[in-house]
Design an enzyme around this catalytic site. Structure first.
Site, PDB file in Angstrom:
ATOM      1  N   GLY A   1       1.014  -1.277  -0.033  1.00 51.84           N
ATOM      2  CA  GLY A   1      -0.024  -0.125   0.205  1.00 51.84           C
ATOM      3  C   GLY A   1       0.905   1.244  -0.022  1.00 51.84           C
ATOM      4  O   GLY A   1       1.881   1.309   0.734  1.00 51.84           O
TER       5      GLY A   1
ATOM      6  N   GLY B   1      -0.492   4.549   0.491  1.00 58.77           N
ATOM      7  CA  GLY B   1      -1.182   5.825   0.799  1.00 58.77           C
ATOM      8  C   GLY B   1      -0.377   6.727   1.842  1.00 58.77           C
ATOM      9  O   GLY B   1       1.145   6.404   1.791  1.00 58.77           O
ATOM     10  N   PHE B   2      -0.962   7.235   2.727  1.00 59.49           N
ATOM     11  CA  PHE B   2      -0.150   8.046   3.642  1.00 59.49           C
ATOM     12  C   PHE B   2       0.914   7.206   4.551  1.00 59.49           C
ATOM     13  O   PHE B   2       1.978   7.664   5.151  1.00 59.49           O
ATOM     14  CB  PHE B   2      -0.949   8.926   4.602  1.00 59.49           C
ATOM     15  N   GLY B   3       0.447   6.165   5.107  1.00 58.56           N
ATOM     16  CA  GLY B   3       0.962   5.066   5.888  1.00 58.56           C
ATOM     17  C   GLY B   3       2.349   4.468   5.279  1.00 58.56           C
ATOM     18  O   GLY B   3       3.494   4.553   5.917  1.00 58.56           O
TER      19      GLY B   3
ATOM     20  N   VAL C   1      -1.855  -8.299  -3.191  1.00 62.77           N
ATOM     21  CA  VAL C   1      -1.698  -9.503  -2.189  1.00 62.77           C
ATOM     22  C   VAL C   1      -2.975 -10.115  -1.945  1.00 62.77           C
ATOM     23  O   VAL C   1      -3.895  -9.628  -1.626  1.00 62.77           O
ATOM     24  CB  VAL C   1      -1.137  -8.751  -0.988  1.00 62.77           C
TER      25      VAL C   1
ATOM     26  N   GLU D   1     -17.428  18.469   2.963  1.00 64.60           N
ATOM     27  CA  GLU D   1     -16.549  19.064   1.915  1.00 64.60           C
ATOM     28  C   GLU D   1     -17.491  18.592   0.411  1.00 64.60           C
ATOM     29  O   GLU D   1     -17.406  19.529  -0.206  1.00 64.60           O
ATOM     30  CB  GLU D   1     -15.373  18.490   1.811  1.00 64.60           C
TER      31      GLU D   1
ATOM     32  N   ASP E   1      -5.188   3.038   8.184  1.00 64.13           N
ATOM     33  CA  ASP E   1      -6.855   2.832   8.321  1.00 64.13           C
ATOM     34  C   ASP E   1      -7.133   1.039   8.327  1.00 64.13           C
ATOM     35  O   ASP E   1      -7.981   0.800   8.935  1.00 64.13           O
ATOM     36  CB  ASP E   1      -7.540   3.289   6.995  1.00 64.13           C
TER      37      ASP E   1
ATOM     38  N   ALA F   1      -5.605  11.105   7.863  1.00 65.03           N
ATOM     39  CA  ALA F   1      -3.991  11.195   7.395  1.00 65.03           C
ATOM     40  C   ALA F   1      -3.029  11.125   8.288  1.00 65.03           C
ATOM     41  O   ALA F   1      -2.131  10.372   8.286  1.00 65.03           O
ATOM     42  CB  ALA F   1      -4.000  12.428   6.589  1.00 65.03           C
ATOM     43  N   GLN F   2      -3.128  11.776   9.462  1.00 64.79           N
ATOM     44  CA  GLN F   2      -2.122  12.106  10.399  1.00 64.79           C
ATOM     45  C   GLN F   2      -1.894  10.700  11.266  1.00 64.79           C
ATOM     46  O   GLN F   2      -0.570  10.492  11.360  1.00 64.79           O
ATOM     47  CB  GLN F   2      -2.222  13.336  11.193  1.00 64.79           C
TER      48      GLN F   2
END
Length: 492
Positions: free
Chosen positions: A38, A40-42, A104, A201, A331, A344-345
């Site tokens: 993955g 993403g942010f992580g 995977v 949003e 997540d 995200a953080q």
């Protein structure tokens, strides 16, 4: 030099006898092998922390990484899909890692291998799962089939194309002089389900599209023909925020003409309506699902312990429960002792922490528990309107909050081209929409990293315009995940 900064050549590797693992394509001599699943942010935070310290391979089902907090801008034709995507191979190479396009399908902790959809197996010494999430429908009937989610780049493109297609249809009806007749032909009703950051949003952006851009982009349409509705089961919007900011957000949406319905549960989503738990039926030509996330369905086949929403249960140091060399971050991870927001953080901090634990393990040292530092959250309602809540209780709203939101999101985009393009497009949206109506259209399905593989859910769509009669296969493809934060409430 601090001990944590020693090169991997100085690290003891006797506990990791590479030769005992299957050769499986990933042979790197005596360097410990780390697979990151993955991007993403992580995953990105993990790569940065592991930079040039181990032999790192990145696996992802897409050939690019997606900046998920701005997907709603793509869905409402304010940004191009390429503005929020960055080539996976380029960013992996920047941090000294290699990239492989693949999904995977299985994990074998005993042999320390992962299996891919193409049948191949790859050996690892440490494995980090950072796959992000997909939409959670909480058992609401018809939601998966009839609502549009907004968690992948393909989701955003599909939603944008359907939105513009329905506006084209409404314009045609109006041109034919039938808009004023009784019945549904002369209206477009859009319902957003979920009142946290993504839903707020999206609702604000759709309202501004209607209020500012329709006059020039679709002069045949009277803005009163387009209704934007936001439905939230809880009694307030933006529940992670302070009460004053929640009330401000609700008032700003109402000012923009959004029909906000709080304390309203949905029982069923139909092709052109939603059925409320109260028994009331509301018309809805286009339903957008922004009510929550869960682990991707593929996680069920990995043989790891799962918790609520299918998320992988982790110990305090972020290792998967019962595993000594597998970590889960972002997540996909569930820590019962320290529940974290799916934003995200937390994913960024968890990615860095997991990488540091791998460095400790490779030196034969004990791991340490993860501690989350709350830097704050933010959400935008529309032009010159946003809410920001910092970790130490400071909060602000309005123009200054909106400028902070805009600046932070532009800075955290990957790549200067993306930042410049997004700045130009957002500036046009917020400054000139009511003068030029410049909606960003176009297919742009292939991404910025070359042609996706055949299993890529964000690959080219077929030539048929998206609609309610999509096949089951297409519906499943739309719900496939791209790694990223859960709700997109800013990237503080």
């Amino acid at each position: 030099m601090r001990p944590s900064e020693r090169s991997t050549a100085e690290l003891p590797t006797t506990e990791l006898p590479i030769a005992q693992y299957p050769p499986a394509e990933y042979s790197t001599g005596q360097q410990p092998r780390v697979i990151v699943v993955g991007l993403g942010f992580g995953g990105l935070a993990t790569l940065k922390e592991l930079r040039n310290r181990f032999s790192v391979l990145v696996l992802d089902g897409n050939g690019y990484t997606t900046f998920q907090p701005l997907l709603y801008q793509v869905a409402t034709a304010g940004l191009a899909p390429s503005d929020v995507a960055y080539p996976a191979r380029a960013i992996s190479g920047k941090y000294g890692a290699r990239f492989r396009h693949g999904e995977v399908t299985g994990i074998n902790p005993a042999e320390r291998t992962v299996s891919l959809a193409d049948g191949s197996q790859i050996g690892y010494d440490y494995l980090i799962l950072a796959t992000g999430a997909t939409a959670a429908y909480y058992g609401v009937g018809g939601a998966a089939e009839h609502a549009r989610s907004l968690y992948t780049r393909r989701d955003a493109i599909t939603l944008r194309d359907e939105l513009l297609g329905r506006l084209d249809g409404l314009a045609a009806v109006s041109q034919a002089g039938r808009a004023g007749r009784a019945g549904r032909a002369g209206r477009l009703v859009i319902t957003i389900v979920g009142g946290n950051a993504t839903g707020v949003e999206m609702a604000g952006s759709l309202a501004e599209l209607r209020n500012s851009a329709l006059e020039t982009a679709y002069p045949e349409i009277d803005p009163t023909q387009v209704e934007v509705r936001l439905v939230e089961q809880l009694p307030e919007l933006l529940t992670p925020f302070a009460p004053a900011l929640r009330r401000y957000a609700a008032a700003e949406l109402a000012k923009r003409g959004v029909d906000v319905r709080l304390g309203t549960a949905i029982k069923e989503v139909k092709p052109e309506a939603i059925l409320l738990a109260s028994g009331e039926t509301l018309p809805s030509d286009l339903t957008v699902w922004a009510a929550g996330v869960q682990a991707p369905s593929a996680a069920a086949a990995w043989g790891l312990e799962q918790g609520k929403g299918g998320r992988i249960v982790v110990e305090p140091d972020l290792r998967v429960r019962g595993q000594d060399r597998i970590f889960a971050v972002g997540d996909i991870a569930a820590d019962a002792e320290q529940p974290l927001p799916q934003l995200a953080q937390p994913a960024l901090q968890m990615g860095r922490h997991a990488a540091r634990q791998i460095r400790l393990l490779a030196r034969g040292e004990p791991t340490v528990p993860f501690g989350y530092r709350d830097k704050g959250i933010m959400a935008t309602i529309g032009r010159r309107s946003a809410v920001v809540q910092l970790g130490r209780g400071r909060r602000f709203r309005g123009t200054i909050a909106w400028l902070a939101w805009l600046g932070l999101h532009l800075v955290t985009l990957l790549g200067n081209r993306n930042r410049i393009s997004a700045l130009i497009n957002l500036s046009w949206r917020y400054v000139a929409w009511n003068h030029g109506g410049g909606l960003i259209v176009g297919d742009d399905q292939s991404g910025s990293s070359g042609s996706p593989g055949p299993a890529d859910p964000d690959g080219p769509a077929d030539s048929r315009p998206p609609g309610r009669d999509a096949s089951a296969a297409e519906s499943a493809a739309r719900r496939r995940y791209t790694a990223g934060p859960g709700d997109g409430a800013g990237v503080l």
